[in-house]
Design a protein around this motif. Structure first.
Motif, PDB file in Angstrom:
ATOM      1  N   UNK A  28       4.866   2.097  -7.494  1.00  0.00           N
ATOM      2  CA  UNK A  28       4.162   1.136  -8.341  1.00  0.00           C
ATOM      3  C   UNK A  28       2.798   1.742  -8.636  1.00  0.00           C
ATOM      4  N   UNK A  29       2.308   1.556  -9.856  1.00  0.00           N
ATOM      5  CA  UNK A  29       0.994   2.094 -10.214  1.00  0.00           C
ATOM      6  C   UNK A  29      -0.081   1.504  -9.311  1.00  0.00           C
ATOM      7  N   UNK A  30      -0.934   2.361  -8.785  1.00  0.00           N
ATOM      8  CA  UNK A  30      -2.002   1.910  -7.903  1.00  0.00           C
ATOM      9  C   UNK A  30      -3.124   1.300  -8.745  1.00  0.00           C
ATOM     10  N   UNK A  31      -3.516   0.090  -8.429  1.00  0.00           N
ATOM     11  CA  UNK A  31      -4.634  -0.517  -9.162  1.00  0.00           C
ATOM     12  C   UNK A  31      -5.926   0.267  -8.908  1.00  0.00           C
ATOM     13  N   UNK A  32      -6.725   0.391  -9.924  1.00  0.00           N
ATOM     14  CA  UNK A  32      -7.982   1.123  -9.806  1.00  0.00           C
ATOM     15  C   UNK A  32      -8.853   0.558  -8.686  1.00  0.00           C
ATOM     16  N   UNK A  33      -8.883  -0.754  -8.550  1.00  0.00           N
ATOM     17  CA  UNK A  33      -9.682  -1.380  -7.491  1.00  0.00           C
ATOM     18  C   UNK A  33      -9.200  -0.949  -6.110  1.00  0.00           C
ATOM     19  N   UNK A  34      -7.890  -0.828  -5.936  1.00  0.00           N
ATOM     20  CA  UNK A  34      -7.332  -0.409  -4.650  1.00  0.00           C
ATOM     21  C   UNK A  34      -7.683   1.057  -4.383  1.00  0.00           C
ATOM     22  N   UNK A  35      -7.592   1.891  -5.404  1.00  0.00           N
ATOM     23  CA  UNK A  35      -7.971   3.295  -5.250  1.00  0.00           C
ATOM     24  C   UNK A  35      -9.423   3.411  -4.815  1.00  0.00           C
ATOM     25  N   UNK A  36     -10.308   2.728  -5.524  1.00  0.00           N
ATOM     26  CA  UNK A  36     -11.737   2.800  -5.204  1.00  0.00           C
ATOM     27  C   UNK A  36     -12.034   2.262  -3.804  1.00  0.00           C
ATOM     28  N   UNK A  37     -11.457   1.127  -3.481  1.00  0.00           N
ATOM     29  CA  UNK A  37     -11.672   0.515  -2.168  1.00  0.00           C
ATOM     30  C   UNK A  37     -11.156   1.429  -1.051  1.00  0.00           C
ATOM     31  N   UNK A  38      -9.992   2.002  -1.236  1.00  0.00           N
ATOM     32  CA  UNK A  38      -9.401   2.889  -0.231  1.00  0.00           C
ATOM     33  C   UNK A  38     -10.259   4.135  -0.032  1.00  0.00           C
ATOM     34  N   UNK A  39     -10.766   4.661  -1.130  1.00  0.00           N
ATOM     35  CA  UNK A  39     -11.628   5.838  -1.040  1.00  0.00           C
ATOM     36  C   UNK A  39     -12.912   5.520  -0.276  1.00  0.00           C
ATOM     37  N   UNK A  40     -13.461   4.342  -0.502  1.00  0.00           N
ATOM     38  CA  UNK A  40     -14.652   3.931   0.246  1.00  0.00           C
ATOM     39  C   UNK A  40     -14.358   3.827   1.731  1.00  0.00           C
ATOM     40  N   UNK A  41     -13.205   3.287   2.069  1.00  0.00           N
ATOM     41  CA  UNK A  41     -12.825   3.120   3.472  1.00  0.00           C
ATOM     42  C   UNK A  41     -12.745   4.468   4.180  1.00  0.00           C
ATOM     43  N   UNK A  71       0.835  -1.193   0.000  1.00  0.00           N
ATOM     44  CA  UNK A  71       0.000   0.000   0.000  1.00  0.00           C
ATOM     45  C   UNK A  71       0.877   1.253   0.000  1.00  0.00           C
ATOM     46  N   UNK A  72       1.943   1.231   0.778  1.00  0.00           N
ATOM     47  CA  UNK A  72       2.875   2.356   0.818  1.00  0.00           C
ATOM     48  C   UNK A  72       3.515   2.590  -0.550  1.00  0.00           C
ATOM     49  N   UNK A  73       3.890   1.513  -1.228  1.00  0.00           N
ATOM     50  CA  UNK A  73       4.473   1.656  -2.576  1.00  0.00           C
ATOM     51  C   UNK A  73       3.475   2.300  -3.535  1.00  0.00           C
ATOM     52  N   UNK A  74       2.197   1.934  -3.417  1.00  0.00           N
ATOM     53  CA  UNK A  74       1.174   2.550  -4.269  1.00  0.00           C
ATOM     54  C   UNK A  74       1.009   4.023  -3.933  1.00  0.00           C
TER      55      UNK A  74
END
Length: 133
Positions: A51-64, A43-46
């Motif tokens: 490393x490019x942040x996966x779209x799913x991780x961006x969306x999930x993190x924003x929801x959190x 997560x820190x690398x993203x």
């Protein structure tokens, strides 16, 4: 600046923008990583654009953290600049809407784009060193 270079800068800006939103909402990157079932190291690398942040991780993190991913992406793209500018001029203030720790984000932003300018001093507004999650 080539399209590839702009894409790499944009990736870093998305991560840094998300990192700023995480901090401004009172979370830590480690909390968000764990809440999403992600490794804090990955997560820190993203967040730091290593490393490019996966779209799913961006969306999930924003929801959190309770933000709209569209706002994160739009803010990052706005920073990229319509004229191909990759970073604001030195000394420019880059504030996040409603972010109490905007100075931390500015420091991280400049450190990531220009490691030779990396700062270690605590931002005047927060009295603490920039987070390096």
């Amino acid at each position: 600046m080539s399209s590839r270079e702009r894409a790499e800068v944009f990736t870093r800006l998305v991560g840094l923008e998300l990192k700023g939103r995480i901090v401004s909402r009172g979370f830590t990157a480690q909390q968000v990583a764990r809440a999403g079932g992600r490794s804090p190291a990955a997560f820190s690398r993203w967040l730091n654009g290593k490393v490019e942040i996966p779209l799913a991780v961006l969306c999930e993190s924003c929801e959190i953290i309770g933000v709209d991913p569209k706002d994160v992406v739009e803010a990052a793209y706005g920073r990229l600049g319509a004229e191909g500018r990759s970073a604001p001029p030195a000394g420019a203030t880059v504030a996040l809407r409603g972010a109490p720790h905007a100075a931390d984000v500015v420091t991280l932003y400049h450190d990531e784009l220009d490691p030779d300018r990396a700062t270690t001093a605590a931002p005047a507004t927060s009295g603490r060193a920039p987070r390096r999650d």
